[in-house]
Motif scaffolding. Structure first.
Motif, PDB file in Angstrom:
ATOM      1  N   THR A 163       2.029  -5.884  -4.067  1.00 39.80           N
ATOM      2  CA  THR A 163       2.508  -5.818  -2.681  1.00 39.80           C
ATOM      3  C   THR A 163       3.121  -4.442  -2.388  1.00 39.80           C
ATOM      4  OG1 THR A 163       2.957  -8.186  -2.745  1.00 39.80           O
ATOM      5  CG2 THR A 163       4.030  -6.926  -0.989  1.00 39.80           C
ATOM      6  N   GLU A 164       3.868  -3.924  -3.357  1.00 38.49           N
ATOM      7  CA  GLU A 164       4.513  -2.618  -3.124  1.00 38.49           C
ATOM      8  C   GLU A 164       3.467  -1.527  -2.837  1.00 38.49           C
ATOM      9  OE1 GLU A 164       8.375  -1.539  -4.696  1.00 38.49           O
ATOM     10  OE2 GLU A 164       7.308  -0.197  -6.058  1.00 38.49           O
ATOM     11  N   MET A 165       2.363  -1.556  -3.592  1.00 37.13           N
ATOM     12  CA  MET A 165       1.331  -0.538  -3.368  1.00 37.13           C
ATOM     13  C   MET A 165       0.510  -0.823  -2.109  1.00 37.13           C
ATOM     14  SD  MET A 165       0.045   0.706  -7.116  1.00 37.13           S
ATOM     15  CE  MET A 165      -0.018   2.487  -6.794  1.00 37.13           C
ATOM     16  N   THR A 166       0.355  -2.092  -1.761  1.00 38.11           N
ATOM     17  CA  THR A 166      -0.325  -2.435  -0.499  1.00 38.11           C
ATOM     18  C   THR A 166       0.487  -1.872   0.668  1.00 38.11           C
ATOM     19  OG1 THR A 166      -1.218  -4.465  -1.466  1.00 38.11           O
ATOM     20  CG2 THR A 166      -1.125  -4.362   0.952  1.00 38.11           C
ATOM     21  N   ILE A 167       1.812  -2.006   0.567  1.00 33.93           N
ATOM     22  CA  ILE A 167       2.693  -1.449   1.598  1.00 33.93           C
ATOM     23  C   ILE A 167       2.500   0.067   1.676  1.00 33.93           C
ATOM     24  CG2 ILE A 167       5.140  -0.954   2.116  1.00 33.93           C
ATOM     25  CD1 ILE A 167       5.778  -3.831   1.119  1.00 33.93           C
ATOM     26  N   GLY A 168       2.436   0.717   0.514  1.00 31.82           N
ATOM     27  CA  GLY A 168       2.249   2.173   0.476  1.00 31.82           C
ATOM     28  C   GLY A 168       0.943   2.602   1.143  1.00 31.82           C
ATOM     29  N   VAL A 169      -0.124   1.874   0.858  1.00 32.44           N
ATOM     30  CA  VAL A 169      -1.430   2.215   1.463  1.00 32.44           C
ATOM     31  C   VAL A 169      -1.350   2.047   2.986  1.00 32.44           C
ATOM     32  CG1 VAL A 169      -3.863   1.520   1.652  1.00 32.44           C
ATOM     33  CG2 VAL A 169      -2.773   1.665  -0.607  1.00 32.44           C
ATOM     34  N   ALA A 170      -0.776   0.938   3.421  1.00 32.38           N
ATOM     35  CA  ALA A 170      -0.669   0.696   4.873  1.00 32.38           C
ATOM     36  C   ALA A 170       0.185   1.784   5.530  1.00 32.38           C
ATOM     37  CB  ALA A 170      -0.075  -0.692   5.136  1.00 32.38           C
ATOM     38  N   GLU A 171       1.328   2.085   4.933  1.00 32.03           N
ATOM     39  CA  GLU A 171       2.224   3.100   5.514  1.00 32.03           C
ATOM     40  C   GLU A 171       1.520   4.442   5.662  1.00 32.03           C
ATOM     41  OE1 GLU A 171       6.629   1.648   3.862  1.00 32.03           O
ATOM     42  OE2 GLU A 171       5.349   2.860   2.570  1.00 32.03           O
ATOM     43  N   LYS A 189      -3.051   8.355  10.266  1.00 28.07           N
ATOM     44  CA  LYS A 189      -4.197   7.838  11.036  1.00 28.07           C
ATOM     45  C   LYS A 189      -5.478   7.862  10.201  1.00 28.07           C
ATOM     46  CE  LYS A 189      -2.391   9.069  15.621  1.00 28.07           C
ATOM     47  NZ  LYS A 189      -1.904   7.739  15.968  1.00 28.07           N
ATOM     48  N   GLY A 190      -5.335   7.503   8.964  1.00 27.88           N
ATOM     49  CA  GLY A 190      -6.482   7.467   8.053  1.00 27.88           C
ATOM     50  C   GLY A 190      -6.057   7.978   6.688  1.00 27.88           C
ATOM     51  N   PHE A 191      -7.049   8.279   5.845  1.00 22.54           N
ATOM     52  CA  PHE A 191      -6.735   8.685   4.469  1.00 22.54           C
ATOM     53  C   PHE A 191      -6.242  10.122   4.377  1.00 22.54           C
ATOM     54  CE2 PHE A 191      -8.057  10.705   0.475  1.00 22.54           C
ATOM     55  CZ  PHE A 191      -7.389   9.896  -0.435  1.00 22.54           C
ATOM     56  N   ASN A 192      -5.144  10.306   3.642  1.00 25.64           N
ATOM     57  CA  ASN A 192      -4.669  11.642   3.295  1.00 25.64           C
ATOM     58  C   ASN A 192      -4.140  11.528   1.858  1.00 25.64           C
ATOM     59  OD1 ASN A 192      -2.768  13.759   2.752  1.00 25.64           O
ATOM     60  ND2 ASN A 192      -2.750  14.248   4.931  1.00 25.64           N
ATOM     61  N   GLY A 193      -4.900  12.076   0.920  1.00 26.13           N
ATOM     62  CA  GLY A 193      -4.608  11.875  -0.501  1.00 26.13           C
ATOM     63  C   GLY A 193      -3.230  12.350  -0.918  1.00 26.13           C
ATOM     64  N   ALA A 194      -2.857  13.548  -0.463  1.00 30.31           N
ATOM     65  CA  ALA A 194      -1.558  14.097  -0.872  1.00 30.31           C
ATOM     66  C   ALA A 194      -0.436  13.208  -0.340  1.00 30.31           C
ATOM     67  CB  ALA A 194      -1.420  15.521  -0.345  1.00 30.31           C
ATOM     68  N   HIS A 195      -0.582  12.769   0.903  1.00 33.67           N
ATOM     69  CA  HIS A 195       0.429  11.916   1.511  1.00 33.67           C
ATOM     70  C   HIS A 195       0.519  10.566   0.804  1.00 33.67           C
ATOM     71  CE1 HIS A 195       2.293   9.164   4.418  1.00 33.67           C
ATOM     72  NE2 HIS A 195       2.923  10.235   4.873  1.00 33.67           N
ATOM     73  N   LEU A 196      -0.641   9.988   0.524  1.00 30.16           N
ATOM     74  CA  LEU A 196      -0.643   8.663  -0.114  1.00 30.16           C
ATOM     75  C   LEU A 196      -0.026   8.732  -1.518  1.00 30.16           C
ATOM     76  CD1 LEU A 196      -1.338   5.664  -0.155  1.00 30.16           C
ATOM     77  CD2 LEU A 196      -3.686   6.264  -0.758  1.00 30.16           C
ATOM     78  N   ALA A 197      -0.364   9.791  -2.256  1.00 32.20           N
ATOM     79  CA  ALA A 197       0.217   9.952  -3.602  1.00 32.20           C
ATOM     80  C   ALA A 197       1.741  10.030  -3.499  1.00 32.20           C
ATOM     81  CB  ALA A 197      -0.344  11.203  -4.272  1.00 32.20           C
ATOM     82  N   GLN A 198       2.230  10.787  -2.528  1.00 30.88           N
ATOM     83  CA  GLN A 198       3.685  10.891  -2.346  1.00 30.88           C
ATOM     84  C   GLN A 198       4.288   9.557  -1.909  1.00 30.88           C
ATOM     85  OE1 GLN A 198       5.795  13.372  -3.239  1.00 30.88           O
ATOM     86  NE2 GLN A 198       3.907  14.137  -4.159  1.00 30.88           N
ATOM     87  N   GLN A 199       3.554   8.833  -1.087  1.00 38.11           N
ATOM     88  CA  GLN A 199       4.040   7.526  -0.625  1.00 38.11           C
ATOM     89  C   GLN A 199       4.193   6.556  -1.803  1.00 38.11           C
ATOM     90  OE1 GLN A 199       4.756   7.274   2.782  1.00 38.11           O
ATOM     91  NE2 GLN A 199       5.919   5.516   2.061  1.00 38.11           N
ATOM     92  N   PHE A 200       3.218   6.578  -2.699  1.00 41.63           N
ATOM     93  CA  PHE A 200       3.325   5.734  -3.899  1.00 41.63           C
ATOM     94  C   PHE A 200       4.581   6.102  -4.687  1.00 41.63           C
ATOM     95  CE2 PHE A 200      -1.581   5.069  -4.187  1.00 41.63           C
ATOM     96  CZ  PHE A 200      -1.489   3.947  -3.394  1.00 41.63           C
ATOM     97  N   LEU A 201       4.849   7.392  -4.791  1.00 41.26           N
ATOM     98  CA  LEU A 201       6.037   7.837  -5.542  1.00 41.26           C
ATOM     99  C   LEU A 201       7.324   7.447  -4.820  1.00 41.26           C
ATOM    100  CD1 LEU A 201       4.982  11.410  -6.777  1.00 41.26           C
ATOM    101  CD2 LEU A 201       5.228   9.331  -8.151  1.00 41.26           C
ATOM    102  N   ARG A 202       7.350   7.633  -3.512  1.00 42.81           N
ATOM    103  CA  ARG A 202       8.557   7.269  -2.738  1.00 42.81           C
ATOM    104  C   ARG A 202       8.876   5.785  -2.886  1.00 42.81           C
ATOM    105  NH1 ARG A 202       6.864  11.301   1.025  1.00 42.81           N
ATOM    106  NH2 ARG A 202       5.328   9.940   1.988  1.00 42.81           N
ATOM    107  N   ASN A 203       7.818   4.959  -2.897  1.00 47.63           N
ATOM    108  CA  ASN A 203       8.033   3.501  -2.927  1.00 47.63           C
ATOM    109  C   ASN A 203       8.276   2.964  -4.336  1.00 47.63           C
ATOM    110  OD1 ASN A 203       7.445   3.671  -0.255  1.00 47.63           O
ATOM    111  ND2 ASN A 203       5.555   2.473  -0.313  1.00 47.63           N
ATOM    112  N   TYR A 204       7.964   3.767  -5.340  1.00 44.66           N
ATOM    113  CA  TYR A 204       7.950   3.268  -6.721  1.00 44.66           C
ATOM    114  C   TYR A 204       9.281   2.630  -7.130  1.00 44.66           C
ATOM    115  CZ  TYR A 204       7.483   3.142 -11.799  1.00 44.66           C
ATOM    116  OH  TYR A 204       7.448   2.734 -13.100  1.00 44.66           O
ATOM    117  N   ASN A 205       9.186   1.400  -7.580  1.00 45.71           N
ATOM    118  CA  ASN A 205      10.357   0.673  -8.059  1.00 45.71           C
ATOM    119  C   ASN A 205       9.968   0.089  -9.418  1.00 45.71           C
ATOM    120  OD1 ASN A 205      12.125  -1.409  -8.696  1.00 45.71           O
ATOM    121  ND2 ASN A 205      12.354  -2.111  -6.594  1.00 45.71           N
ATOM    122  N   GLU A 206      10.614   0.601 -10.425  1.00 45.90           N
ATOM    123  CA  GLU A 206      10.258   0.267 -11.799  1.00 45.90           C
ATOM    124  C   GLU A 206      10.230  -1.242 -12.052  1.00 45.90           C
ATOM    125  OE1 GLU A 206      12.914   2.257 -14.474  1.00 45.90           O
ATOM    126  OE2 GLU A 206      11.738   1.592 -16.201  1.00 45.90           O
TER     127      GLU A 206
END
Ligand SMILES: [Mg+2]
Length: 325
Positions: free
Chosen positions: A52-60, A66-83
Motif C-alpha cells: 500500500t505504501e508504494m501504491t500511494i507513492g506511485v499515485a502521488e 501528470k504522468g511518469f517521471n522517474g526521478a520524481h517517483l524514485a524520490q517519492q518512494f524514498l520520502r514515503n519509506y517506512n522501515e
C-alpha cells in the motif's frame, strides 16, 4: 456504477487486501485459513505494508507530474519509506542505492547478479497505472514497465506489473453504468465479462510463462471442483510465492473465480504464501470491478487511521487526471 467508484474501489481494495493478508504472510494455506476462521474473517491489525505504501507513492507521483517521471517517483518512494512496512530485501537494497545518489535508471539493474528482480514488488503497486491509463493499453504497458523498472528491472517483473495493471483497466472498463434488472442477469453478465477479460489478458501478455498461466486459469475456471481442490490446484499450478509469475496470475484467478469482493480476498488469503501481496493485487482488480461499495464496511473501518480518506483523495485526483490525458 460510476468510474470514480471503481477508481476508489481499486485503491481501497489494495489496502484492505494488504492489511488482511499481512498477519498470515508466509503461512501455508491451511494455517492462514484456520487463523482467519478463528477470527471470523475480521481484520486483526489493520496495518498496511509496503504494498500500500508504494501504491500511494506511485499515485502521488503520477498525480504530481501528470504522468511518469522517474526521478520524481524514485524520490517519492524514498520520502514515503517506512522501515516498519516490511519491504523486501531487493527493494530495500535498491532504495538504499537511490538514497546514496545512484541514478534511478541504474540502481535496480545492479541487484540479483545484474539481472534485476523478478519479484512481485512492482505488480503490487501498479494499480494507479491501470486506473490512469485504463483506456490506452499500450500507454499502460509502457508506463507500467517504467514504474516497475525503478526497483524491478527483470522482464518478468515488468510483464507481471503490466498484466496486473491491464486487469485493473479491464475491470474499470466493464460494468460501468449497467442497467440490469435481476441478480441472475447481473451474475450472468459478470461471468461473460470475466471470460472476455481473460481473453483480453491472454492477448495482452507477451511472455510465454504468463500466457501459459493464463491458459491454466481458463482450465481451472472450467473445472467444477470444491473449494479445497480449487485451492490446491491454484497453489500448485499458479503458485503463491513472491515471484511475479507465481502471484500475479494467482491474484487474477482469485478475482475471476469469485462472485464478490469479499469472496475473492478470502480465497486469495486461503492460499497462503505471499498473502499480503496476492490479496492486495486481488483487491485492486476486485475493487475496480465491483466498486468501492462492494468492500465490506467493517474491513474499511478496521484499517489504520487516515488511510481510507487519503486513498479516496488519491483515487479522485487520478480520476480527474485520467480525463485530461
Ligand atoms: Mg507487503
Amino acid at each position: 456504477m460510476s468510474l470514480l467508484e471503481k477508481f476508489r474501489g481499486a485503491l481501497l481494495g489494495v489496502a484492505v487486501g494488504d492489511a488482511l493478508g499481512a498477519p498470515v504472510e508466509g503461512f501455508d494455506g491451511e494455517s492462514a485459513r484456520r487463523f482467519y476462521e478463528k477470527h471470523g474473517w475480521k481484520m486483526v491489525s489493520g496495518k498496511y505494508t509496503d504494498d500500500t505504501e508504494m501504491t500511494i507513492g506511485v499515485a502521488e507521483s503520477l498525480i504530481a507530474c501528470k504522468g511518469f517521471n522517474g526521478a520524481h517517483l524514485a524520490q517519492q518512494f524514498l520520502r514515503n519509506y517506512n522501515e516498519s512496512r516490511g519491504y523486501g530485501p531487493g527493494t530495500r537494497e535498491v532504495l538504499k542505492m537511490l538514497s546514496e545518489g545512484v541514478s534511478w535508471k541504474e540502481a535496480s539493474r545492479k541487484i540479483f547478479g545484474g539481472e534485476g528482480s523478478y519479484g512481485n514488488g512492482a505488480a503490487m503497486r501498479i494499480a494507479p497505472v491501470g486506473l490512469l491509463y485504463h483506456e490506452n493499453a499500450e500507454k499502460l504497458r509502457e508506463v507500467a514497465f517504467k514504474v516497475s523498472e525503478i526497483t524491478h528491472a527483470h522482464e518478468l517483473a515488468k510483464e507481471g506489473a503490466a498484466l496486473l495493471a491491464f486487469a485493473v483497466a479491464l475491470a474499470c472498463r466493464y460494468g460501468c453504468n449497467r442497467y440490469t434488472v435481476s441478480a441472475e442477469e447481473e451474475e450472468e453478465e459478470a461471468g461473460e465479462t470475466k471470460r472476455e477479460m481473460l481473453r483480453s489478458l491472454h492477448a495482452f501478455a507477451r511472455h510465454r510463462i504468463y500466457k501459459e498461466k493464463l491458459a491454466r486459469i481458463e482450465a481451472l475456471l472450467h473445472a467444477k471442483e470444491d473449494e479445497e481442490e480449487a485451492r490446491k490446484r491454484a497453489v500448485s499450478e499458479l503458485g503463491n510465492g513472491e515471484a511475479a509469475f507465481n502471484s500475479v496470475p494467482t491474484a487474477i484467478f482469485s478475482f475471476l473465480r469469485s462472485h464478490d469482493f469479499r469472496e475473492s480476498i478470502v480465497f486469495a488469503i486461503s492460499l497462503g504464501g505471499d498473502t499480503d501481496t496476492i490479496a492486495a493485487m486481488t483487491g485492486a482488480v476486485s475493487g475496480a470491478f465491483y466498486g468501492e461499495r462492494s468492500i465490506p464496511r467493517e474491513w474499511l473501518e478496521s484499517l489504520e487511521s487516515g488511510v481510507v480518506a487519503y486513498l479516496t483523495k488519491l483515487a479522485e485526483d487520478l480520476y480527474e487526471l485520467s480525463k485530461e490525458i
